[in-house]
Write a protein that holds these residues in place. Structure first.
Motif, short mmCIF file in Angstrom:
data_model
loop_
_atom_site.label_atom_id
_atom_site.label_comp_id
_atom_site.label_asym_id
_atom_site.label_seq_id
_atom_site.Cartn_x
_atom_site.Cartn_y
_atom_site.Cartn_z
N VAL A 9 0.89 -1.37 -0.07
CA VAL A 9 -0.12 0.00 -0.11
C VAL A 9 0.90 1.20 -0.10
N LEU A 10 1.82 1.53 0.87
CA LEU A 10 2.90 2.44 0.76
C LEU A 10 3.64 2.56 -0.27
N GLY A 11 3.97 1.37 -0.80
CA GLY A 11 4.87 1.58 -2.17
C GLY A 11 3.97 1.86 -3.39
N LEU A 12 2.84 1.56 -3.62
CA LEU A 12 1.98 2.21 -4.47
C LEU A 12 1.58 3.66 -4.25
N GLY A 13 1.33 4.13 -3.07
CA GLY A 13 1.17 5.51 -2.86
C GLY A 13 2.23 6.36 -3.07
N LEU A 14 3.62 5.80 -2.80
CA LEU A 14 4.73 6.48 -3.07
C LEU A 14 4.82 6.72 -4.46
N ILE A 15 4.77 5.43 -4.96
CA ILE A 15 5.03 5.75 -6.61
C ILE A 15 3.97 6.54 -7.31
N GLY A 16 2.56 6.55 -6.98
CA GLY A 16 1.76 7.47 -7.50
C GLY A 16 2.20 8.86 -7.42
N GLY A 17 2.83 9.18 -5.82
CA GLY A 17 3.10 10.35 -5.64
C GLY A 17 4.33 10.93 -6.65
N LEU A 18 5.09 10.12 -6.74
CA LEU A 18 6.30 10.46 -7.59
C LEU A 18 5.85 10.73 -9.08
N VAL A 19 5.06 9.99 -9.37
CA VAL A 19 4.25 10.11 -10.83
C VAL A 19 3.51 11.65 -10.82
N TRP A 20 2.80 11.71 -9.73
CA TRP A 20 2.10 13.10 -9.56
C TRP A 20 2.98 14.27 -9.63
N THR A 21 4.12 14.23 -9.02
CA THR A 21 4.91 15.32 -8.98
C THR A 21 5.48 15.71 -10.15
N GLY A 22 5.76 14.35 -10.97
CA GLY A 22 6.25 14.44 -12.36
C GLY A 22 5.48 15.27 -13.28
N ILE A 23 4.17 14.84 -13.32
CA ILE A 23 3.14 15.63 -13.94
C ILE A 23 2.93 16.89 -13.72
N VAL A 24 2.96 17.26 -12.46
CA VAL A 24 2.71 18.64 -11.97
C VAL A 24 3.84 19.59 -12.51
N THR A 25 5.17 19.05 -12.29
CA THR A 25 6.22 19.74 -13.03
C THR A 25 6.41 19.84 -14.50
N LEU A 26 5.85 18.96 -15.16
CA LEU A 26 5.72 18.87 -16.55
C LEU A 26 4.79 19.83 -16.87
N SER A 27 3.84 20.14 -15.77
CA SER A 27 2.56 21.09 -16.27
C SER A 27 2.92 22.69 -16.23
N GLN A 28 3.90 22.80 -15.52
CA GLN A 28 4.56 24.15 -15.19
C GLN A 28 5.82 24.59 -16.03
N PRO A 29 6.11 25.72 -16.00
CA PRO A 29 7.14 26.16 -16.88
C PRO A 29 8.58 25.38 -16.27
N GLY A 30 9.46 25.05 -17.33
CA GLY A 30 10.54 24.46 -16.87
C GLY A 30 11.35 24.99 -15.82
N TRP A 31 12.11 24.50 -15.05
CA TRP A 31 12.92 25.07 -13.96
C TRP A 31 14.26 25.75 -14.71
N TYR A 32 14.65 25.08 -15.77
CA TYR A 32 15.65 25.93 -16.54
C TYR A 32 15.78 27.16 -16.84
N ASP A 33 14.88 27.60 -17.68
CA ASP A 33 14.52 28.89 -18.24
C ASP A 33 12.93 28.89 -18.00
N PRO A 34 12.25 29.23 -17.17
CA PRO A 34 10.83 29.43 -17.14
C PRO A 34 10.27 30.44 -18.01
N THR A 35 10.86 31.68 -17.68
CA THR A 35 10.27 32.60 -18.37
C THR A 35 10.36 32.48 -20.14
N GLN A 36 11.25 31.61 -20.53
CA GLN A 36 11.49 31.40 -22.07
C GLN A 36 10.11 30.55 -22.39
N ASP A 37 9.88 29.44 -21.46
CA ASP A 37 8.58 28.61 -21.55
C ASP A 37 7.36 29.62 -21.48
N CYS A 38 7.15 30.59 -20.85
CA CYS A 38 6.20 31.41 -20.76
C CYS A 38 5.98 32.16 -22.04
#
Length: 249
Positions: A11-40
């Motif tokens: 249960v914990l493992g599935l939750g943590l893997i799901g959480g990691l996938v969730w953070t990845g999706i959120v990050t990819l949905s936001q401007p990139g960390w390297y040059d966010p203003t360029q993405d904007c």
């Protein structure tokens, strides 16, 4: 509920893997960390002056002077926010149930019988150290991936996932090669201590050398060496405890 309790690790493992996938999706949905203003500028128009992001609820907007333009769509924010709630519940529930297992049924005693404990000790140290060194090789790479694609939340979830995974591996090693006589609960406790302490040693060494947040390649041999030392101490303590019990009898 009893089935969930017995499968606390899964249960914990599935939750943590799901959480990691969730953070990845959120990050990819936001401007990139390297040059966010360029993405904007590429998505919403040129001359972006800044970026504002949030993790909960997950949002992202681009600043154009005094004007704020939405980068992440509202429907995506709503969906990701809804998904985050059950994921958090699963992770917290899994953590609680996993910790409770460390104080659960001790199980029957496994006697040494005719086993050569010295050979068992040597195998535990050598094979265990090699296994942990091998495990730290992909951990070093995945640590960087989790931070790059998951930012701080991804890094935190990765640490928790690493601790859980290392504890499970160390528990399995203890169950097959650990001190005897012993119970299943003893293996869980020793394995958890070994896994958490090994990671703590590597993390502390990385922090002292100024390498955080990324693990270094030398964490591979350090993880194996740290585990071997911890296991040697656990064997000594178990042997001392067994001798005391035998003497009292």
């Amino acid at each position: 509920m009893d089935w969930v309790r017995r499968r606390a690790g899964w249960v914990l493992g599935l939750g943590l893997i799901g959480g990691l996938v969730w953070t990845g999706i959120v990050t990819l949905s936001q401007p990139g960390w390297y040059d966010p203003t360029q993405d904007c500028s590429r998505k919403l128009g040129p001359d972006a002056t800044g970026v504002h992001t949030s993790w909960f609820p997950p949002t992202a907007s681009c600043l154009y002077g005094d004007e704020s333009r939405t980068y992440m769509s509202t429907p995506r924010t709503v969906v990701l926010s809804i998904i985050a709630v059950p994921l958090l519940i699963i992770i917290v529930t899994g953590l609680i149930l996993t910790v409770r297992r460390l104080a659960g049924d001790p199980g029957p005693i496994r006697a040494a019988g005719a086993l050569d404990l010295r050979k068992r000790w040597i195998k535990h140290l050598t094979f265990g150290a090699a296994d942990l060194a091998i495990v730290f090789a992909p951990l070093t790479f995945l640590n960087a991936v989790a931070i790059v694609f998951g930012a701080i939340p991804g890094g935190i979830l990765f640490i928790v996932t690493s601790l859980v995974g290392l504890s499970a591996i160390c528990t399995a090693l203890d169950r097959h090669l650990g001190p005897l006589p012993s119970r299943a609960l003893d293996s869980r406790r020793r394995g958890t201590i070994a896994g958490v302490t090994t990671y703590a040693v590597v993390f502390a060494a990385t922090a002292i050398t100024g390498g955080l947040p990324f693990l270094r390649l030398w964490s591979v041999p350090l993880g194996g060496i740290a585990y071997a030392v911890i296991v040697a101490v656990q064997w000594r303590r178990a042997s001392t405890s067994a001798n005391q019990v035998q003497y009292s009898d």
